[in-house]
Design an enzyme around this catalytic site. Structure first.
Site, mmCIF file in Angstrom:
data_model
loop_
_atom_site.group_PDB
_atom_site.id
_atom_site.type_symbol
_atom_site.label_atom_id
_atom_site.label_comp_id
_atom_site.label_asym_id
_atom_site.label_seq_id
_atom_site.Cartn_x
_atom_site.Cartn_y
_atom_site.Cartn_z
ATOM 1 N N ASN A 174 -1.399 19.743 -21.058
ATOM 2 C CA ASN A 174 -1.876 18.981 -22.213
ATOM 3 C C ASN A 174 -1.716 19.751 -23.530
ATOM 4 O O ASN A 174 -2.054 19.227 -24.595
ATOM 5 C CB ASN A 174 -3.351 18.636 -21.985
ATOM 6 N N ARG B 159 0.824 -1.230 0.000
ATOM 7 C CA ARG B 159 0.000 0.000 0.000
ATOM 8 C C ARG B 159 0.854 1.274 0.000
ATOM 9 O O ARG B 159 0.420 2.330 0.465
ATOM 10 C CB ARG B 159 -0.965 0.031 1.183
ATOM 11 N N HIS C 82 -1.335 13.185 -29.486
ATOM 12 C CA HIS C 82 -1.681 11.794 -29.180
ATOM 13 C C HIS C 82 -2.481 11.162 -30.317
ATOM 14 O O HIS C 82 -2.300 9.986 -30.644
ATOM 15 C CB HIS C 82 -2.521 11.722 -27.895
ATOM 16 N N ARG D 74 -3.371 22.350 -13.925
ATOM 17 C CA ARG D 74 -2.520 21.305 -14.503
ATOM 18 C C ARG D 74 -2.965 20.910 -15.905
ATOM 19 O O ARG D 74 -2.190 20.317 -16.662
ATOM 20 C CB ARG D 74 -2.511 20.084 -13.557
ATOM 21 N N GLU E 177 -4.905 17.576 -11.500
ATOM 22 C CA GLU E 177 -5.363 17.960 -12.829
ATOM 23 C C GLU E 177 -6.832 18.322 -12.884
ATOM 24 O O GLU E 177 -7.588 17.865 -13.730
ATOM 25 C CB GLU E 177 -5.057 16.845 -13.841
ATOM 26 N N HIS F 44 7.409 11.146 -30.571
ATOM 27 C CA HIS F 44 6.446 11.786 -29.674
ATOM 28 C C HIS F 44 6.640 13.308 -29.707
ATOM 29 O O HIS F 44 5.670 14.074 -29.726
ATOM 30 C CB HIS F 44 6.654 11.223 -28.259
ATOM 31 N N LYS G 232 2.646 11.821 -10.814
ATOM 32 C CA LYS G 232 1.785 10.910 -11.589
ATOM 33 C C LYS G 232 2.584 9.649 -11.901
ATOM 34 O O LYS G 232 3.689 9.728 -12.464
ATOM 35 C CB LYS G 232 1.376 11.557 -12.903
ATOM 36 N N GLU H 166 8.429 19.096 -24.939
ATOM 37 C CA GLU H 166 7.860 19.466 -23.634
ATOM 38 C C GLU H 166 8.491 20.771 -23.146
ATOM 39 O O GLU H 166 7.829 21.579 -22.488
ATOM 40 C CB GLU H 166 8.077 18.350 -22.600
ATOM 41 N N LYS I 230 6.814 23.396 -13.619
ATOM 42 C CA LYS I 230 5.989 22.223 -13.289
ATOM 43 C C LYS I 230 5.684 22.204 -11.794
ATOM 44 O O LYS I 230 4.567 21.893 -11.373
ATOM 45 C CB LYS I 230 6.715 20.945 -13.724
ATOM 46 N N HIS J 114 -1.002 18.161 -26.931
ATOM 47 C CA HIS J 114 -1.125 16.707 -26.796
ATOM 48 C C HIS J 114 -2.429 16.144 -27.365
ATOM 49 O O HIS J 114 -2.492 14.949 -27.633
ATOM 50 C CB HIS J 114 -0.959 16.285 -25.330
#
Ligand SMILES: NC(=O)c1ccc[n+]([C@@H]2O[C@H](COP(=O)([O-])OP(=O)(O)OC[C@H]3O[C@@H](n4cnc5c(N)ncnc54)[C@H](O)[C@@H]3O)[C@@H](O)[C@H]2O)c1
Length: 366
Positions: free
Chosen positions: A246, A122, A253, A242, A238, A266, A144, A186, A228, A249
């Site tokens: 994106n 956990r 994507h 946040r 998010e 990418h 994340k 990025e 960041k 993206h």
């Protein structure tokens, strides 16, 4: 030529240490972060051959019992099955609640090892040691973690902030060009979102960045991590600020999905998405054509040139709809009007289609 950035997230406060040569100090730095008896050193085969031995030896010298866990390089390792194997190996190796996981590698290793650390017993401590530009400027900071499912990328995961992040910018010397460009996309995204000062700084140094000048790259990583960290402090999960991350993206994507992962890098896909979003913003937001040209120029000098492949607009639109951010069947895009001025808005299919048709008409054959 080194820097420390503090990250404050709900229930966590940690440092990102950035500088060339940080790996030479990795043993004492990790000892300062944890009193653990054992550390599980998770890495991939490529990174293991470059830095595995050095880090393993440095950790052993600090008295840690080191359990080295190496996965194949590449996105396919970011899977439920590999995460499960890692947890089984941690259990078989007697890793306890007071021990720690060290993720040495790019975003794949960071996301995977962080996820295993989040769920094993956990949750046990973990430390990020990013070795790609993308991982240094983006994925190692913010908590994340996760794995891909057959249904799509990053569909299972957990928020798990690291105890600390150690980024040795000298490690970037061996990074292949495509991986470097993925990180640079990025970086360009961050500069545009952060504002005029960072965007002008990057424009003035784009050639030194492209040449991987060590001092410039260290400052670049620091600037991106500060941005960041600020976003994460305001919005860990998010729900608000946040979302800006994106930028580029939604289309990026979709292009990767339609062309097949790996057909374009990418970084190129994200850069293409930024170019596209700026054009949409001229119509439905408040971007000027000068901003579109300025961002195009920046991406060009960084080496993030436009893709040449023609991608079928209807397939791209369909892929944009399955993006995690689309809501009630309407695509949502991050649009930037000028440096730092961004908004995440629903964009109607008719608008996207018109832009996709115009965009596809500039591309070569399929
Ligand atoms: N958690 C987040 O917030 C977040 C954010 C962005 C991206 N991501 C994830 O990050 C992943 C991509 O990360 P990535 O681009 O770092 O890819 P990656 O981890 O696959 O690394 C790219 C390649 O570079 C190699 N490599 C790593 N360091 C090297 C070095 N110093 N020298 C030579 N080769 C080296 C790796 O072995 C790999 O083959 C994706 O899975 C993406 O979903 C996560």
């Amino acid at each position: 030529m080194s820097a420390t950035v503090h990250v404050r997230a709900p229930g966590a406060l940690y440092n990102v240490e950035i500088g060339p040569g940080a790996l030479d100090e990795i043993g004492p730095m990790i000892r300062d972060l944890t009193p653990a008896e054992s550390v599980a050193l998770v890495t991939d085969e490529t990174v293991a051959s470059l830095f595995g031995m050095k880090v393993d030896t440095a950790l052993a010298r600090e008295g840690f019992r080191v359990l080295s866990l190496t996965v194949p390089a590449g996105e396919q390792s970011k899977s439920w099955a590999v995460a499960g194997d890692l947890c089984e190996t941690l259990a078989a190796g007697g890793v306890s609640r007071t021990d720690a996981v060290v993720a040495l590698g790019g975003g794949v290793v960071g996301d995977l090892a962080g996820f295993a650390a989040a769920v094993y017993l956990r949750g046990i401590d973990f430390i990020q040691v990013p070795t790609t530009l993308l991982a240094m400027v983006d994925s190692s900071v913010g908590g994340k973690t996760g794995v891909d499912l057959r249904a799509g990328k990053n569909l299972a995961g957990a928020f798990k902030q690291p105890l600390g992040v150690i980024a040795d910018t000298a490690a970037l010397a061996t990074l292949p060009e495509d991986e470097w460009l993925s990180g640079l996309a990025e970086v360009a995204k961050t500069a545009v979102l952060d504002g005029e000062e960072f965007m002008s700084w990057l424009e003035a140094r784009a050639e030194q960045v492209a040449a991987r000048d060590e001092a410039v790259v260290t400052e670049l990583v620091e600037r991106c991590v500060r941005f960041k960290a600020d976003v994460v402090a305001r919005d860990e999960k998010e729900e608000g600020p946040r979302e800006c991350l994106n930028y580029g993206h939604t289309l990026g994507h979709a292009i990767e999905k339609v062309l097949g992962y790996g057909a374009v890098t990418h970084g190129q896909a994200v850069a293409e998405g930024m170019r596209f979003a700026s054009r949409v913003s001229v119509q439905v937001g408040a971007a000027s054509t000068e901003f579109v040209r300025r961002q195009d120029r920046l991406l060009d000098v960084l080496g993030l040139t436009s893709i040449e492949e023609r991608v079928e607009p209807s397939a791209v639109l369909e892929a944009m709809h399955v993006d995690k951010k689309s809501r009630s069947g309407v695509v949502r895009m991050v649009l930037v009007d000028s440096p730092s001025s961004w908004h995440c808005v629903p964009v109607q299919d008719v608008t996207i289609s018109a832009h996709l048709d115009a965009w596809a008409s500039t591309k070569g054959g399929e």
